[in-house]
Design an enzyme around this catalytic site. Structure first.
Site, mmCIF file in Angstrom:
data_model
loop_
_atom_site.group_PDB
_atom_site.id
_atom_site.type_symbol
_atom_site.label_atom_id
_atom_site.label_comp_id
_atom_site.label_asym_id
_atom_site.label_seq_id
_atom_site.Cartn_x
_atom_site.Cartn_y
_atom_site.Cartn_z
ATOM 1 N N SER A 21 0.819 -1.209 0.000
ATOM 2 C CA SER A 21 0.000 0.000 0.000
ATOM 3 C C SER A 21 0.856 1.263 0.000
ATOM 4 C CB SER A 21 -0.897 -0.001 1.236
ATOM 5 O OG SER A 21 -1.709 1.154 1.227
ATOM 6 N N ASN A 127 -5.204 -0.076 8.260
ATOM 7 C CA ASN A 127 -3.952 0.624 8.524
ATOM 8 C C ASN A 127 -4.031 1.338 9.868
ATOM 9 O OD1 ASN A 127 -1.706 2.226 8.515
ATOM 10 N ND2 ASN A 127 -2.170 3.256 6.579
ATOM 11 N N CYS A 130 -0.160 4.133 10.571
ATOM 12 C CA CYS A 130 0.492 5.152 9.759
ATOM 13 C C CYS A 130 1.113 6.211 10.648
ATOM 14 C CB CYS A 130 -0.482 5.809 8.788
ATOM 15 S SG CYS A 130 0.379 6.974 7.722
ATOM 16 N N GLY A 244 11.169 -4.197 3.179
ATOM 17 C CA GLY A 244 12.492 -4.352 2.590
ATOM 18 C C GLY A 244 12.642 -5.456 1.567
HETATM 19 C C1 LIG Z 1 5.853 6.252 -0.090
HETATM 20 C C2 LIG Z 1 5.184 5.265 0.798
HETATM 21 C C3 LIG Z 1 3.825 5.383 1.065
HETATM 22 C C4 LIG Z 1 3.173 4.479 1.897
HETATM 23 N N1 LIG Z 1 1.837 4.603 2.111
HETATM 24 C C5 LIG Z 1 1.202 3.677 2.863
HETATM 25 C C6 LIG Z 1 -0.204 3.709 3.016
HETATM 26 O O1 LIG Z 1 -0.878 4.565 2.463
HETATM 27 N N2 LIG Z 1 -0.796 2.769 3.803
HETATM 28 C C7 LIG Z 1 -0.060 1.788 4.425
HETATM 29 O O2 LIG Z 1 -0.646 0.960 5.132
HETATM 30 N N3 LIG Z 1 1.267 1.710 4.266
HETATM 31 C C8 LIG Z 1 1.914 2.622 3.503
HETATM 32 N N4 LIG Z 1 3.271 2.513 3.323
HETATM 33 C C9 LIG Z 1 4.008 1.411 3.965
HETATM 34 C C10 LIG Z 1 4.218 0.249 2.990
HETATM 35 O O3 LIG Z 1 2.988 -0.281 2.569
HETATM 36 C C11 LIG Z 1 5.058 -0.855 3.642
HETATM 37 O O4 LIG Z 1 4.385 -1.365 4.773
HETATM 38 C C12 LIG Z 1 6.411 -0.368 4.088
HETATM 39 O O5 LIG Z 1 6.907 0.580 3.186
HETATM 40 C C13 LIG Z 1 7.434 -1.502 4.242
HETATM 41 O O6 LIG Z 1 7.650 -2.162 3.038
HETATM 42 P P1 LIG Z 1 8.877 -1.806 2.027
HETATM 43 O O7 LIG Z 1 10.119 -1.764 2.868
HETATM 44 O O8 LIG Z 1 8.870 -2.885 1.005
HETATM 45 O O9 LIG Z 1 8.589 -0.450 1.454
HETATM 46 C C14 LIG Z 1 3.922 3.426 2.492
HETATM 47 C C15 LIG Z 1 5.289 3.312 2.218
HETATM 48 C C16 LIG Z 1 5.927 4.208 1.378
HETATM 49 C C17 LIG Z 1 7.396 4.030 1.118
#
Ligand SMILES: Cc1cc2nc3c(=O)[nH]c(=O)nc-3n(C[C@H](O)[C@H](O)[C@H](O)COP(=O)(O)O)c2cc1C
Ligand SMILES: Cc1cc2nc3c(=O)[nH]c(=O)nc-3n(C[C@H](O)[C@H](O)[C@H](O)COP(=O)(O)OP(=O)(O)OC[C@H]3O[C@@H](n4cnc5c(N)ncnc54)[C@H](O)[C@@H]3O)c2cc1C
Ligand SMILES: Cc1cc2nc3c(=O)[nH]c(=O)nc-3n(C[C@H](O)[C@H](O)[C@H](O)COP(=O)(O)OP(=O)(O)OC[C@H]3O[C@@H](n4cnc5c(N)ncnc54)[C@H](O)[C@@H]3O)c2cc1C
Ligand SMILES: Cc1cc2nc3c(=O)[nH]c(=O)nc-3n(C[C@H](O)[C@H](O)[C@H](O)COP(=O)(O)O)c2cc1C
Ligand code: FES
Ligand code: FES
Lengths: 304, 251, 304, 251
Positions: A21, A127, A130, A244
């Site tokens: 997300s 969520n 956040c 990650g």
């Molecule tokens: C730019 C950005 C926006 C995000 N927006 C949301 C969001 O709207 N809702 C949510 O539950 N998580 C959000 N996340 C968190 C990601 O869904 C994820 O849980 C988190 O980034 C860890 O995964 P990753 O390391 O692969 O990015 C966001 C992450 C990033 C980097």
């Protein structure tokens, strides 16, 4: 043939890889790079009750093997998402998860009800974690009784399976997981970002307009793996793992830790094709490590 | 379908203090790039890509030129690339500069520092379409000045430096009264400069190119928004921009 | 002349850079690379009441821009440290901090008393945050009332200034900081490592023998900066900052966030000369960003 | 004073499947390196350094040779180094192989897989001191075999592969009965092999070289300990080892 499919409450996934997300918008932009039909599913950007403009810019910063973001839940609001975005994604015939974010329990419930009445949404990702909005969000994610309460009320208001997205910014992740399991969550989604900050040396203040932001990317993988591993030992509901992930080996690590499916976030920014590329090599990686299916690998990092 | 492409580094050279010119080989990109668009470059060891404007594109040789200032680790890393090395690129990305050859007979280009590069490719295209070009460039000081002669080939070019070590002493805005008539201005540079210009040239039609820290670079993450008075209340710099009509967004 | 000196309770430092506990042993090995006299001070490896053998191996793993460690407080015990190690360090005429770790309040108090009676130790760093030992350690670091209790008793038992080392594995770092400040801590030391895990895909189990380990290195810097920035707004006692420091620019970022002095851990493994190299360029970096002393930069990342 | 040194890559070549030989230029290191010691190499983008044994050192040419298998990201990265590039190294580190030329007339070298390299340099030095050398080498399969002829220059050399695709089929332990008399054995290889050997050769005097994941690599962090029956209850592989007398540590 390596079987990549996974069955979760409300979600029959042909493979376990979904974009996370907030890192994939509502799919339109990435659909210009590849056919979204290849994905195991898709998790939409957070929906709030009303249109939100989010935080001031700068909203992102780069860190060692990671990034900070403080988008602040910018989104057009649940109505417009259902009207304009869901139909686009529905064309691809893949499970759609709606990420639900609110400032109050009532807002969470209202959004959940609204998605419940929509056609094409298959599950909710609640969520409660956040870190980038002033009110709401994070308290639900750090206080077990608030988490329990919002989960119960959303469950009562909607027939859709509910995956509660946990915050890693807590002393005791198992306590949080148990609380939402008891409240009726169908699954867990973990982890959201860790709260971090970068200071701009020249301007002598935090680089992000919001001061703090959520840390994501490879840097946080060890924390995600640890939390999933711990939680897996104490809850029965399935876990969607994230934090990650960059490669198919990372996916296997999450499966071994106890995730049943995974989401890829930040890596989409580095390589827009990352999801289909992972899906393509995942069978080889499973085979290399002696698994003939995704299901066979889930939780296998826990010694007998 | 959008694509991630591999571009081959052909040359890298320092053309002014901390300022590098890099030529990249990729026929398709050279053929499709429009002035104002940018490349979103991956630099090994860095989570986020770097947006760098297209400073020139030559369909004949199949090359694209970019100019960058080494302000941080990513650009420093880029400056150490050698010819033959591969660059992983998303682009050309973003919209281009607006130009209605019907109404624009004379264009004014106003560039500040490392905002100058996209204006070079724009000037070249404008001249190709028979449009007159006047240029005003501002730099910190003499050591940072680049591409002056190349802009002079388009027409009159004024250069100012903040410390007066080269050309006029002062800001680009101090020169604007001298440039004579123009139908449309195009500007790229620091936000403070763009604020001063759009306010001073309030009564003129103009286009400005903006910068913001980016995540996805393709419109999906909402990192690069800027407030606007349109229906949604914002525009995305990576896909709605980086070029906007002056007045379209709130600086 | 850029003034690098910092005065903290019990510690007159000629510069703010010290090696972090556990990443420098008792100095002997690094003394073969450079003269330790250059350091602002030195923080010794954790001391427990008795000799400890620590965890099984593997004890370290590499992660993206970081590492996991689960040494498990291996050390010869407080008596031997005072007898064999402190005299060696004392030769260098730099402030010596003793890192104190126990399983019970009584053990903490006993170690503190012992150091108090020794000659050359200038301050205690109370390690209430070691995530790598089965009993003790981490609970003190996540429960404010336990943290308050152990701090009070150690303060009562010793005249040495006490810096309490906080764990980042908490929901509310400010609450922990306030608790130990109220209990009489002279300063804070933050952050210790974040609990993480890596799974060995081939062996299908956690790579570290201890399963989990502490995440350190550049990856955690944004979390350290955020926590110090938040705590600085709520406590008056000075902060020793650490977590991912590699360069003099990193040091300045910690100072701006609110740290009065810093410690460098993991980076010693990458570059054994990292501390003296940082000390050498720090004046230039301070000057470049408009500061004429370390003191002038402390807390300057907080807007008026 | 210990030092971190820069070594210049002179050549890199694949000598067996996934197995690379790298020659490094640094006169001082080439002069001081003892068999059994290792280099602790920094690989860009990696937090921890990589320990790699010295496989040969030549004071005359001022070069040191290392051999490594590409088992992970760090060694893969290393294998892509080009001649002329710089390697940031701590070392030579650790102790060397024990040898009392008074009592040792014939030495048995027993190497498994990527444990073979340090034995080459050792064999060379033993021969230089007039000591007889018998070698037993074990590899997974034919594609992984390397340096056989070079060991044959020292004396009789036996090779076994697990799958029998080359030499004897089986483990090095299966060959030990055939090798005849020796006064001391030296072994390096997987821990399971070392366990089998030390147990089988219980009555012989021997030295073994061990591996463990390292943090500091210089004795400060306690990452690389192995239980021992000495006073402290442990030894550090990076500084007390990597070579130990068989029986000195508990495998
Ligand atoms: C730019 C950005 C926006 C995000 N927006 C949301 C969001 O709207 N809702 C949510 O539950 N998580 C959000 N996340 C968190 C990601 O869904 C994820 O849980 C988190 O980034 C860890 O995964 P990753 O390391 O692969 O990015 C966001 C992450 C990033 C980097
Ligand atoms: C549309 C667009 C076009 C650009 N064109 C050029 C150009 O032609 N030549 C040129 O030299 N620079 C250009 N820039 C600025 C350039 O992107 C930054 O200077 C560069 O990203 C800095 O990277 P770094 O690693 O050196 O700095 P770091 O400070 O280490 O970068 C850290 C992070 O911040 C981002 N960042 C830092 N400064 C900026 C900035 N000014 N704008 C956007 N992101 C930033 C980086 O991309 C990276 O994600 C452009 C920016 C945009 C948005
Ligand atoms: C004293 C000593 C001498 C060695 N000599 C050689 C040699 O001559 N040739 C050779 O090919 N290998 C040798 N090894 C093993 C070599 O260090 C590892 O294969 C290498 O570190 C793996 O790095 P990687 O990045 O490819 O693997 P990754 O799995 O990506 O490495 C991750 C981390 O684990 C560590 N690691 C992984 N495997 C080992 C291991 N077996 N031993 C120690 N640390 C490990 C790495 O150093 C790194 O910190 C030696 C090890 C030791 C301790
Ligand atoms: C190998 C290792 C051992 C450590 N041992 C201790 C210890 O004994 N006591 C302690 O308080 N912290 C210990 N730490 C934590 C560090 O002192 C420091 O707080 C942490 O590593 C963050 O700093 P860094 O990112 O610069 O390493 C250890 C860290 C590492 C990597
Ligand atoms: S950078 Fe993601 S929307 Fe512009
Ligand atoms: S690796 Fe640090 S003590 Fe051996």
């Amino acid at each position: 043939m390596i079987d990549l499919s996974v069955d979760l409450p409300g979600l029959k996934l042909k493979n376990p890889v979904m974009p996370a997300s907030g890192c994939f918008g509502f799919g339109r932009e990435y659909s210009e790079f590849y056919n979204l039909r290849q994905l195991g599913g898709v998790i939409m950007k957070a929906a709030t009750g009303e249109h939100r403009l989010g935080n001031d810019t700068p909203r992102v910063a780069e860190t060692a093997s990671g990034m900070l973001n403080a988008i602040g839940l910018q989104n057009p609001g649940v109505e417009k998402i259902i009207a304009n975005e869901v139909p686009f994604l529905a064309k691809y015939d893949i499970p759609i998860l709606a990420n639900v974010a609110g400032s109050t329990v009532e807002e969470y419930v209202a959004i959940a009800e609204r998605f419940n009445r929509s056609e094409s949404v298959n599950a909710l990702e609640l969520n409660i974690s956040c870190p980038n909005v002033k009110e709401g969000g994070i308290q639900f994610g750090t206080d077990p009784s608030m988490a329990r309460d919002v989960t119960e009320k959303v469950k009562a208001a909607s027939d859709l399976p509910v995956y509660v997205k946990l915050s890693p910014n807590v002393s005791d992740i198992v306590e949080m997981a148990k609380a939402v399991e008891q409240a009726g969550a169908d699954g867990l989604s973990m982890i959201n970002t860790l709260t971090g900050m970068q200071i701009d040396l020249s301007r002598r203040k935090p680089l992000l307009a919001n001061q703090t932001g959520g840390l994501s990317g490879q840097a946080i993988k060890p924390i995600a793996i640890r939390m999933i591993y711990e939680v897996k030992q104490h809850v029965a509901i399935p876990i969607m793992g994230m934090g990650g992930i960059l490669t198919a080996e990372d996916v296997l690590e999450f499966l071994l830790a106890g995730a049943s499916t995974v989401a890829v976030g930040t890596a989409n920014f580095q390589n827009p094709y990352v999801c289909p590329e992972i899906i393509e090599v995942l069978p080889n990686v499973l085979q290399k490590y002696g698994f003939d299916s995704v299901k066979a690998a889930i939780g296998k990092g826990h010694e007998a | 379908m959008k694509k991630r492409v591999d571009m081959i580094v052909q040359s890298v050279r320092e053309i002014a203090l901390d300022t590098f010119e890099m030529t990249l080989q990729n026929a398709e990109t050279a053929n499709t790039a429009k002035p104002g668009q940018f490349l979103y470059l991956s630099v090994e060891g860095h989570t986020l890509r770097r947006p760098i404007s297209i400073a020139d594109a030559d369909p004949e040789s199949g090359t694209v030129t970019i100019l960058f200032k080494t302000t941080g680790d990513g650009t420093k890393h880029l400056s150490m690339f050698c010819s033959g090395m591969n660059l992983d690129v998303i682009g050309p990305t973003g919209n281009g500069f607006y130009c209605d050859a019907g109404t624009v007979k004379t264009a004014l280009l106003i560039g500040g520092g490392i905002g100058v590069p996209p204006l070079y490719y724009l000037g070249k295209e404008l001249r190709k379409n028979g449009i007159g070009v006047i240029t005003v460039l501002g730099f910190q000081s003499k050591e940072y000045v680049f591409y002056e002669e190349m802009f002079q080939e388009f027409g009159k070019a004024y250069v100012a430096t903040n410390d007066g070590s080269y050309g006029y002493q002062g800001y680009v805005t101090d020169i604007l009264d001298q440039v004579g008539h123009f139908d449309h201005y195009y500007s790229c540079g620091p936000i403070s400069m763009l604020r001063a210009i759009t306010s001073k040239l309030r009564t003129h039609s103009g286009s400005i190119s903006l910068e913001e820290r980016m995540g996805c670079g393709i419109g999906a993450c909402f990192a690069c928004v800027i407030p606007a008075d349109n229906e949604g209340g914002y525009r995305k710099i990576c896909t709605d921009g980086p070029v906007f009509a002056a007045g379209e967004v709130r600086l």
